[in-house]
Design a protein around this motif. Structure first.
Motif, PDB file in Angstrom:
ATOM      1  N   SER A  76       0.916   8.233  -7.727  1.00 22.03           N
ATOM      2  CA  SER A  76       0.354   7.287  -6.758  1.00 22.03           C
ATOM      3  C   SER A  76       1.399   6.869  -5.729  1.00 22.03           C
ATOM      4  O   SER A  76       2.556   6.654  -6.068  1.00 22.03           O
ATOM      5  N   ALA A  77       0.948   6.721  -4.463  1.00 23.88           N
ATOM      6  CA  ALA A  77       1.877   6.359  -3.388  1.00 23.88           C
ATOM      7  C   ALA A  77       2.018   4.853  -3.213  1.00 23.88           C
ATOM      8  O   ALA A  77       2.824   4.393  -2.424  1.00 23.88           O
ATOM      9  N   CYS A  78       1.216   4.058  -3.947  1.00 22.78           N
ATOM     10  CA  CYS A  78       1.314   2.610  -3.782  1.00 22.78           C
ATOM     11  C   CYS A  78       2.714   2.146  -4.197  1.00 22.78           C
ATOM     12  O   CYS A  78       3.418   2.827  -4.932  1.00 22.78           O
ATOM     13  N   ASN A  79       3.055   0.942  -3.722  1.00 25.55           N
ATOM     14  CA  ASN A  79       4.448   0.508  -3.763  1.00 25.55           C
ATOM     15  C   ASN A  79       4.662  -0.624  -4.768  1.00 25.55           C
ATOM     16  O   ASN A  79       5.449  -1.529  -4.516  1.00 25.55           O
ATOM     17  N   TYR A  80       3.945  -0.607  -5.868  1.00 20.97           N
ATOM     18  CA  TYR A  80       4.060  -1.684  -6.861  1.00 20.97           C
ATOM     19  C   TYR A  80       5.110  -1.388  -7.924  1.00 20.97           C
ATOM     20  O   TYR A  80       5.429  -2.242  -8.742  1.00 20.97           O
ATOM     21  N   TYR A  81       5.594  -0.176  -7.936  1.00 20.81           N
ATOM     22  CA  TYR A  81       6.584   0.236  -8.926  1.00 20.81           C
ATOM     23  C   TYR A  81       7.700   0.962  -8.203  1.00 20.81           C
ATOM     24  O   TYR A  81       7.450   1.692  -7.239  1.00 20.81           O
ATOM     25  N   GLY A  82       8.946   0.745  -8.645  1.00 21.39           N
ATOM     26  CA  GLY A  82      10.070   1.406  -8.005  1.00 21.39           C
ATOM     27  C   GLY A  82       9.956   2.915  -8.140  1.00 21.39           C
ATOM     28  O   GLY A  82       9.222   3.432  -8.994  1.00 21.39           O
ATOM     29  N   ASN A 141       0.808  -1.218   0.000  1.00 22.85           N
ATOM     30  CA  ASN A 141       0.000   0.000   0.000  1.00 22.85           C
ATOM     31  C   ASN A 141       0.845   1.274   0.000  1.00 22.85           C
ATOM     32  O   ASN A 141       0.430   2.280  -0.558  1.00 22.85           O
ATOM     33  N   CYS A 142       1.998   1.216   0.631  1.00 21.37           N
ATOM     34  CA  CYS A 142       2.911   2.374   0.654  1.00 21.37           C
ATOM     35  C   CYS A 142       4.191   1.943   1.353  1.00 21.37           C
ATOM     36  O   CYS A 142       4.134   1.250   2.368  1.00 21.37           O
TER      37      CYS A 142
END
Ligand code: ZN
Length: 653
Positions: free
Chosen positions: A161-167, A55-56
């Motif tokens: 976006s703050a999600c953590n799926y991409y570096g 999520n972050c």
């Protein structure tokens, strides 16, 4: 099944109401089945921190900081700032991170940055170092740092976006190209794996993109290995060989990260329908990724509710009839509807992205080709809908928004039963219906894909809930009980779901967009045809006693509109008509009427209800004899939300 003395409603804070749910079916299980549930439940709780990190990237450190303050800071445990701190911590717990679980906006704490610093410095030996604290405090208190978890509009959805799926710094264009290339070089283009589902897309030392794969030896390795050890224990208590095979393939997937293995696992999972206990454990839904590729981790365990499942079995047995008789163009219909299994279950535990806020109906898998060849599994989670219904009784909401006494009476009588039926239709027939034309990419609708898919499933449910076939099959109490479902659905889409939107904001979440789209489209059709024929509209929003009120004058005509829109939405999906999808979603599903919004918020606020609900899990405890042999497993419902959160933080971190 009703138990009026059970304390369903629990802690209330911010916009959240916590509920408890009961698991009566657990008592009826054999000791072996109970142990199966127990170990699967442990596996479902062990992935919690994966989701927090997805999520972050600051979520886990912030949780450690906040829990440290709660338990160890010598700062005064009272006053405005302390209360604001408790609310903020509970919001973060509930959302599995610092962004709202639904709007994905970052929470802004009501305590000051100064107070946070004081609270931190009053911890004798803090788990977070001073330098890291300064950085985390900035993330927590500065509104412009990581303001949104999933951004749906703008120049670059990933950078915003703050999600953590991409570096860090990976752009939308780069990511789209990366996955377009993967898809283009698929060894079996008609059976593509779920590209990108179980990885973070990162940059190596040379600046080249690569996938950091989630696996027991890769990203989230420690958590995944713990999940695996519980799955291995569960395997000893499996009810049948296929369940063992399912778990064994899942273990293989977790250990290799191979998406081919994941598809094999999924296929076995779909065909396991003999057991009483079932589970989901893994990377599943893609709502948390603005590009809709990367799946968040979730886990849950369920127990079959045999009595209630009879209802969905009837629907499944008639799946082909529903497909054949839908108002959809024959080219877009499935020639053969298979593999539609639908069960009513009781959730035994909720974990990851299903906790504390949970879906009440689940249809899996998400792989399009697997679904079309092997079908899917659908569940309605009956003990969660029961908890919702019990907690909603007499809270004043219906009286406020349904002023017509006759309509209100119908809704009170039939809404719960019809809502459950709507969910069954949506999950076990709606999502499974229809087919893509040959050569159409399942992801062709891009950012609007999720909304169109949910719209399609809801329209299918609305169309058939009104069919006399429902009553013939014994699924509805009276021939026109469906009116109550139409009323509550349209009321929600036009008005009441707006309580979840902040003033001045638009609708962003896929299910909400879908409801708004259907309701506004039908409202417009009603007005248009009323003008053409000079009659009263099938449905209208009218002003009465200074309040906006939904009036439905002609239910059968409303159903015709539903049928027309279903045919069009299926065409859009089947042909991959991106422009038409964009047009419909943007015209009907996104915009909010400011004045109406304000009115709804005011009326809702006066009721002092929480727009979001979530669940506290039951606690399972092993009972052993003097030799340490397990003789029973008990289930209890005493834990408070705070206790449960702190325990999960200790035991599953
Ligand atoms: Zn759905």
């Amino acid at each position: 099944m009703r138990n009026n003395t059970f304390p369903y409603a629990q802690l209330r804070f911010a916009d959240i109401q916590l509920l408890r749910y009961r698991v009566p079916a657990f008592q009826d299980l054999s000791l072996g089945q109970k142990q199966y549930v127990y170990h699967l439940a442990e596996a479902a709780l062990c992935g919690r921190d994966i989701l927090w990190d997805q999520n972050c990237r600051h979520n886990l450190a912030i949780r450690r900081l906040l829990e440290d303050i709660l338990q160890n800071s010598a700062i005064v445990h009272e006053g405005k700032d302390w209360e604001a701190f408790l609310t903020y911590l509970r919001q973060v717990w509930f959302a599995n991170g610092i962004h709202h679980h639904y709007s994905t906006d970052k929470f802004l704490p009501a305590f000051s940055a100064e107070w946070l610093g004081q609270a931190y410095r009053a911890i004798p030996s803090p788990v977070i170092g001073a330098e890291e604290f300064e950085h985390l405090a900035e993330v927590i208190t500065n509104p412009s740092v990581m303001p949104k978890r999933v951004c749906q509009s703008g120049d670059d959805l990933l950078l915003a976006s703050a999600c953590n799926y991409y570096g860090e710094g990976v752009t939308q264009h780069e990511a789209e190209q990366f996955y377009a290339q993967q898809k283009a070089s698929a060894p079996q283009p008609d059976q593509p794996v779920m590209y990108g589902m179980n990885s973070r897309l990162e940059r190596d030392a040379e600046g080249n993109l690569y996938e950091n794969i989630y696996s027991s030896t890769g990203l989230y390795g420690r958590q995944i290995e713990r999940i695996c050890s519980h799955l291995e224990k569960a395997m000893e208590f499996a009810e049948n060989d296929r369940q063992r095979e399912v778990i064994s393939l899942l273990l293989q997937f977790y250990r290799t990260g191979s998406l081919d293995t994941f598809d094999q696992y999924t296929i076995q999972w779909i065909s396991e329908v003999e057991g009483t206990v079932d589970f989901v454990n893994g990377f599943t839904e893609v709502y948390g990724d603005p590009l809709g590729l990367k799946a968040s981790w979730e886990g849950y365990v369920n127990i079959l509710d045999r009595e209630a499942t009879r209802r969905t079995e009837i629907l499944s047995q008639n799946a082909q009839w529903f497909e054949d008789n839908s108002p959809v163009d024959p080219r877009f219909k499935k020639k053969e509807c298979k593999g539609v299994t639908a069960r009513v279950v009781q959730a035994a535990i909720l974990g990851g992205d299903l906790y504390p806020s949970s879906a009440i109906g689940i249809n899996l898998p998400n792989s399009n080709w697997v679904r079309s060849v092997y079908g899917s599994k659908s569940v309605t989670i009956g003990n969660l809908t029961e908890a919702y219904d019990q907690a909603a009784m007499g809270n004043g909401f219906r009286q406020e928004f349904i002023p017509d006494a006759k309509v209100l009476e119908q809704v009170n009588l039939y809404a719960h039963q019809l809502d459950d039926l709507h969910t069954d239709l949506h999950e076990c027939l709606g999502h499974g219906s229809g087919q893509l034309l040959p050569g159409v990419d399942a992801d062709a609708l891009g950012v609007h894909g999720s909304t169109i898919e949910e719209t399609r499933a809801d329209l299918f449910a609305l169309y058939y809930i009104a069919d006399q076939k429902m009553h013939q099959l014994g699924l509805t109490p009276t021939p026109d009980a469906w009116h109550s479902n139409y009323y509550t659905y349209m009321l929600n889409g036009l008005m009441t779901q707006l309580v979840r939107i902040k003033p001045g904001c638009q609708i962003e979440e896929a299910h909400m967009r879908n409801r708004a789209l259907i309701a506004h489209w039908c409202l417009e059709q009603s007005a248009y045809w009323a003008q053409v024929f000079g009659t009263i509209p099938a449905m209208e929003l009218a002003r009465k006693d200074g309040k906006t009120q939904l009036l439905i004058h002609d239910y059968p005509t409303l159903r015709q509109f539903i049928g027309q829109l279903l045919a069009e939405i299926q065409r859009i999906k089947s042909e991959g008509d991106t422009l038409a999808a964009k047009h419909l979603v943007e015209k009907y599903g996104v915009e909010v009427d400011g004045a109406l919004h304000q009115e709804v918020l005011q009326r809702y606020e006066a009721l002092d209800l929480a727009p979001y609900k979530g669940f506290i899990n039951p606690l399972y405890t092993l009972v052993t004899d003097t030799d340490g042999k397990v003789t029973d497993i008990t289930v209890s419902y005493d834990e408070t939300f705070d206790q449960q959160m702190l325990r999960y933080g200790r035991e599953y971190n």
